[in-house]
Motif scaffolding. Structure first.
Motif, mmCIF file in Angstrom:
data_model
loop_
_atom_site.group_PDB
_atom_site.id
_atom_site.type_symbol
_atom_site.label_atom_id
_atom_site.label_comp_id
_atom_site.label_asym_id
_atom_site.label_seq_id
_atom_site.Cartn_x
_atom_site.Cartn_y
_atom_site.Cartn_z
ATOM 1 N N LEU A 215 -24.916 43.717 3.859
ATOM 2 C CA LEU A 215 -25.031 44.634 2.730
ATOM 3 C C LEU A 215 -25.327 46.063 3.170
ATOM 4 N N ASN A 216 -25.712 46.213 4.463
ATOM 5 C CA ASN A 216 -26.097 47.529 4.972
ATOM 6 C C ASN A 216 -25.263 47.923 6.189
ATOM 7 N N LYS A 217 -23.974 47.595 6.140
ATOM 8 C CA LYS A 217 -23.022 47.991 7.176
ATOM 9 C C LYS A 217 -23.434 47.522 8.571
ATOM 10 N N GLY A 218 -24.041 46.335 8.611
ATOM 11 C CA GLY A 218 -24.358 45.707 9.886
ATOM 12 C C GLY A 218 -25.729 46.010 10.447
ATOM 13 N N ASP A 219 -26.483 46.910 9.818
ATOM 14 C CA ASP A 219 -27.798 47.282 10.355
ATOM 15 C C ASP A 219 -28.762 47.533 9.203
ATOM 16 N N ALA A 220 -29.803 46.687 9.119
ATOM 17 C CA ALA A 220 -30.792 46.838 8.047
ATOM 18 C C ALA A 220 -32.140 47.295 8.586
ATOM 19 N N SER A 221 -32.158 47.837 9.800
ATOM 20 C CA SER A 221 -33.418 48.219 10.442
ATOM 21 C C SER A 221 -34.137 49.349 9.713
ATOM 22 N N HIS A 222 -33.411 50.086 8.845
ATOM 23 C CA HIS A 222 -34.032 51.186 8.116
ATOM 24 C C HIS A 222 -34.839 50.713 6.913
ATOM 25 N N LYS A 223 -34.738 49.449 6.562
ATOM 26 C CA LYS A 223 -35.458 48.940 5.407
ATOM 27 C C LYS A 223 -36.964 48.929 5.694
ATOM 28 N N PRO A 224 -37.771 49.335 4.715
ATOM 29 C CA PRO A 224 -39.220 49.427 4.958
ATOM 30 C C PRO A 224 -39.862 48.059 5.197
ATOM 31 N N PHE A 225 -40.665 47.977 6.234
ATOM 32 C CA PHE A 225 -41.449 46.777 6.562
ATOM 33 C C PHE A 225 -40.574 45.534 6.740
ATOM 34 N N ILE A 226 -39.351 45.721 7.241
ATOM 35 C CA ILE A 226 -38.448 44.584 7.433
ATOM 36 C C ILE A 226 -39.037 43.642 8.475
#
Length: 278
Positions: A215-226
């Motif tokens: 859902l995030n173009k292959g990288d969700a590391s920017h999501k808070p407190f992931i």
């Protein structure tokens, strides 16, 4: 059509049995694996044939069922099949998500999200609670004060979302359905308490699953407190072990939502609308 994909599965009544609805990937699969490592027999329900095929190859000891939970007839056939199999714990981990902030939901997406996140959940929880109560009535025993892996407390667990914890008018269909799931689980917990049946609802923040990355173009590391799936499973297993009613984690998100829910509704509405629309 609902099918049992792995017919080689054998029933061992002395081993506790877990059913994971929505367990062919993501946190559902991670929970299925963790239970299997702890000695549980595991049955998994999914609808993606490729994922089921891969799971059968990597975990041949898991029994897999193919079912489109949004399809009422298939869902009823599935539960009829499962009625013939005893279980001690059921986890509802199925979910459907479309980004309503970016795309306007069409009729198909709206129906799909409501069917999976709320209607199928309610149907499965109703069926599962009836099955567990029937087990207790048919084999009445004095409930032990403590439980072990080999003798677990009967339980129902659902995977909601921290999105359902906040109560505000601008909530999306996804958030509203998860909030309804949290409320429904709480009602079941109250109703099943006289039967000593556990009901636990999980409302986690972002988990670094493949679905979230997609859902995030292959990288969700920017999501808070992931958090990693392993960390999330640790939290969920702890919540189950401690018989927590509503487990909200990670802890920063728990405190943030607690603070936000104390704000006046107009302020919360304006704050989240400005934030979510960016």
């Amino acid at each position: 059509m609902t099918d049992v994909i792995n017919p080689s599965y054998t029933n061992t009544s002395s081993t506790p049995h877990l059913i994971v609805v929505g367990g062919t990937s993501g946190i559902g699969l991670a929970l299925a694996r963790r239970h299997q490592l702890q000695g549980w027999r595991v049955s998994v329900v999914g609808h993606n044939q490729e994922k089921i095929k891969t799971l059968n190859q990597s975990h041949p000891n898991m029994i897999t069922y193919s079912c489109d939970l949004a399809h009422d007839i298939e869902r009823r056939k599935l539960l009829q099949q499962l009625s013939e199999v005893g279980f001690q714990r059921l986890i509802y981990s199925a979910g459907s998500y479309f980004n309503e902030r970016i795309h306007t939901l069409d009729r198909v997406q709206s129906d799909q999200m409501l069917a999976i996140n709320l209607q199928a959940f309610e149907h499965v929880f109703h069926w599962a609670s009836t099955q567990l109560k029937r087990q207790i009535e048919e084999q009445p025993v004095i409930c032990p004060a403590t439980h072990t892996v080999s003798d677990p407390k009967l339980g129902l667990i659902c995977i909601a979302s921290i999105a359902g914890v906040l109560d505000y008018p601008y909530a999306s269909l996804y958030a509203k359905s998860k909030r309804a799931m949290i409320a429904t689980a709480s009602a079941y917990r109250c109703a099943l308490q006289p039967f000593n049946i556990q009901v636990t609802c999980i409302a986690s923040g972002y988990i670094d699953t493949q679905a979230l990355r997609d859902l995030n173009k292959g990288d969700a590391s920017h999501k808070p407190f992931i958090m990693s799936p392993e960390h999330a499973v640790d939290n969920i297993m702890q919540a189950i072990s401690e018989d927590t009613e509503l487990a909200i984690f990670p802890w920063p998100m728990r405190y943030i939502t607690r603070i936000l829910n104390r704000l006046p509704k107009p302020v919360l509405h304006r704050l989240l609308r400005n934030k979510l629309d960016k």
